[in-house]
Design an enzyme around this catalytic site. Structure first.
Site, PDB file in Angstrom:
ATOM      1  N   VAL A  28       0.875  -1.186   0.000  1.00 18.46           N
ATOM      2  CA  VAL A  28       0.000   0.000   0.000  1.00 18.46           C
ATOM      3  C   VAL A  28       0.902   1.222   0.000  1.00 18.46           C
ATOM      4  O   VAL A  28       2.047   1.175   0.453  1.00 18.46           O
ATOM      5  CB  VAL A  28      -0.949   0.029   1.225  1.00 18.46           C
ATOM      6  CG1 VAL A  28      -2.027  -1.029   1.093  1.00 18.46           C
ATOM      7  CG2 VAL A  28      -0.194  -0.122   2.527  1.00 18.46           C
ATOM      8  N   SER A  29       0.378   2.344  -0.477  1.00 14.38           N
ATOM      9  CA  SER A  29       1.217   3.521  -0.704  1.00 14.38           C
ATOM     10  C   SER A  29       1.443   4.368   0.528  1.00 14.38           C
ATOM     11  O   SER A  29       2.433   5.078   0.626  1.00 14.38           O
ATOM     12  CB  SER A  29       0.597   4.404  -1.804  1.00 14.38           C
ATOM     13  OG  SER A  29       0.555   3.691  -3.019  1.00 14.38           O
TER      14      SER A  29
END
Length: 562
Positions: A28-29
């Site tokens: 995930v960013s």
């Protein structure tokens, strides 16, 4: 994050059925998505894990290792767990690398090719849990299309974000977190729409304003300013993860150089008028920049005022500053002396001997008595100055009109520059240079216009205060303590020069250089006499030395504490 046990909870029961092994890669960013399971990009870590496990069961494979990059952008290929995963598949026999989507692995075509090649060289097939990606021609075609789309999405997203930030800066908005002294606030308008604005921090704004005004005097270094701010209670803004703490020295340095505090927003080299409330007057901000430059040139040092005359007394033979030293007698008694810094450092050929500090103190006290202005002279100076004020007031009105006209022209020029930049006619570097030139001139003009707004009575009151001090300077000096004596010396004099016979002669500062000047005093007495006989003498007033009476800094209030 590398797991030390199989990620599939049913793996131990199925090892006997198959020897096909797989690894799972999750990403995930943002840290918030990782810690809160956010769904900004469609799937959280738990959701990706579940999808990858389902895909492994379809392939009749066991996920033996899981690699997770939490809060890592796919625009870079040096993500910690991605690197560990590549090393793992090179050292171990693994059939599949399962990802939720291709864009979890890479968001630019070059990284996608290099990562895919590294997996292929290790004998590992890349598999997507939600896309039909495999080693067949159609699967490879789809892989290429999907990785290209991912790269387009990433670049387009970055472009849109940059465009939005640029537009926000143009309209005076604040991009990102507001600096210390301000708070990011979310409010709703009358229609219920959410507005994100910046407001002065009620706990810190006054301290930040004081910091600029204090540093502009030149009496502080950034180190001593930070210490004083901490003593006054300045702290950083607390967050859910970080408590409030004293600001770092780098925070103070960034604060002093940021144009945000004078109401400007800087973005990608260009400067715009901000919507937020300025905490610092423009002329004060530029004065701070000048002090910072001077300190960088000379090497910023903090002066230790261990005697109230230190910094004010100078050698009458070579002009060097006098410094303190202590001599100890055979009995252990310490005697303080002033010595010439030029002779001490051998910068000059001065042969001035050491001067006993109490003797210099007494000489300065006697000098104050000798320069004290008689009451009738103070009255005459006051009348002469009032007449001079009347003449200058008329001249200042015309100058102020010219300043206002120039200011309006510069504001129009700045607007045209921005329009030309938006149209692509002016490059960004030239725009920045021109904006800086205009901003400096506008700061000067605003200061001159604002100075013209000072009420006549207020300016006259300042002069009256200075005259009162000059007429009673010896009595004042003898009645105050050492700390205030240091301030008095700095207020009255630029220098106190110690003559070879330990006598004192002073170089008065403004406006006392005029008040203590015998020629000006004589002119004032003659003006008073002629005025008493035949009314105001305009010719005498015009002949007054204006540069001597009022310098570029103008007439300032008397120093506090005297």
């Amino acid at each position: 994050m590398t797991l030390t046990q199989p990620a599939d909870t049913d793996a131990l029961d199925r090892i006997g059925e198959t020897t096909t092994l797989a690894v799972s890669y999750l990403r995930v960013s943002t840290k918030e998505q990782a810690s809160k399971g956010g769904r900004d990009e469609g799937f959280s870590i738990p959701a990706q894990r579940e999808a990858n496990l389902r895909k492994a069961r379809e392939l009749n494979a066991i996920i033996v290792e899981e690699f997770v990059d939490a809060g890592e952008s796919a625009r870079k290929a040096d993500r910690p767990d991605l690197v560990r995963m590549i090393e793992y598949v090179k050292a171990n026999h693994v059939a599949y690398c399962i990802v939720h989507k291709v864009d979890r692995l890479a968001r630019n075509r070059a990284d996608d090719v290099s990562i895919h090649l590294a997996l292929k060289e290790a004998g590992v097939m890349l598999v997507s849990a939600t896309e039909n990606i495999d080693e067949t021609p159609s699967g490879m075609l789809l892989h290429g299309i999907m990785s290209t789309i991912a790269e387009f999405y990433s670049r387009n997203l970055a472009s849109e974000v940059a465009k939005g930030m640029n537009q926000k800066a143009r309209t005076g908005g604040t991009n990102g977190k507001a600096p210390i002294g301000y708070l990011n606030v979310t409010k709703r308008d009358d229609l219920g729409r959410e507005m994100r604005i910046v407001e002065p921090d009620p706990e810190r704004a006054a301290l930040v304003k004081w910091a600029f005004e204090a540093y502009a005097t030149g009496n502080y270094s950034t180190i001593t300013l930070r210490e004083e701010l901490i003593d006054r209670g300045l702290t950083t803004v607390p967050t859910p993860k970080r408590p409030a703490k004293p600001p770092a020295l780098s925070t103070i340095q960034r604060m002093l150089t940021s144009p945000y505090y004078k109401g400007s927003v800087r973005f990608r080299g260009a400067t715009y008028d901000g919507l937020h409330e300025p905490l610092v007057a423009t002329e004060v901000w530029y004065r701070v920049q000048a002090v910072l430059t001077a300190h960088q040139t000379s090497g910023e040092k903090t002066q230790a005022h261990d005697h109230y005359l230190k910094g004010s007394v100078y050698c009458g033979e070579c002009g060097s500053r006098l410094i303190l030293t202590n001599a100890k007698s055979r009995r252990g008694v310490i005697y303080p002396y002033f010595i010439c810094s030029g002779r001490h450092s051998k910068r000059t050929s001065c042969e001035r001997k050491a001067m006993f500090v109490p003797d210099i103190e007494a000489a300065v006290e006697d000098y104050y008595r000798s320069i004290q202005i008689a009451p009738h002279v103070v009255t005459a100076l006051g009348e002469l100055i009032i007449a001079e004020f009347d003449r200058l007031h008329a001249t200042a009105r015309h100058e102020r009109q010219a300043y206002q006209q120039e200011r309006d022209e510069l504001l129009s020029e700045r607007k045209k520059l921005l329009q030309a930049h938006y149209a692509g006619a002016i490059p960004l570097d030239l725009l920045g240079e021109e904006q800086e030139r205009i901003a400096r001139r506008l700061a000067f003009l605003e200061a001159q216009i604002e100075a013209g707004d000072i009420e006549y009575e207020q300016a006259q009151a300042h002069i009256d205060d200075c005259l009162a001090l000059a007429g009673d300077c010896h009595a004042i000096y003898m009645s105050i303590d050492d700390s205030l004596r240091r301030i008095a010396n700095q207020a009255f004099f630029d220098k106190l020069i110690v003559l070879p016979e330990d006598g004192i002669v002073g170089e008065p500062g403004e406006p006392f250089n005029a008040f203590f000047n015998p020629e000006v005093q004589t002119r004032a007495i003659r003006y008073k006499e002629r005025t008493a006989e035949s009314g105001p003498q305009t010719a005498d007033v015009v002949g007054l030395n204006n540069d001597l009476m009022v310098g570029r800094a103008g007439l300032e209030p008397a120093t506090q504490g005297l």
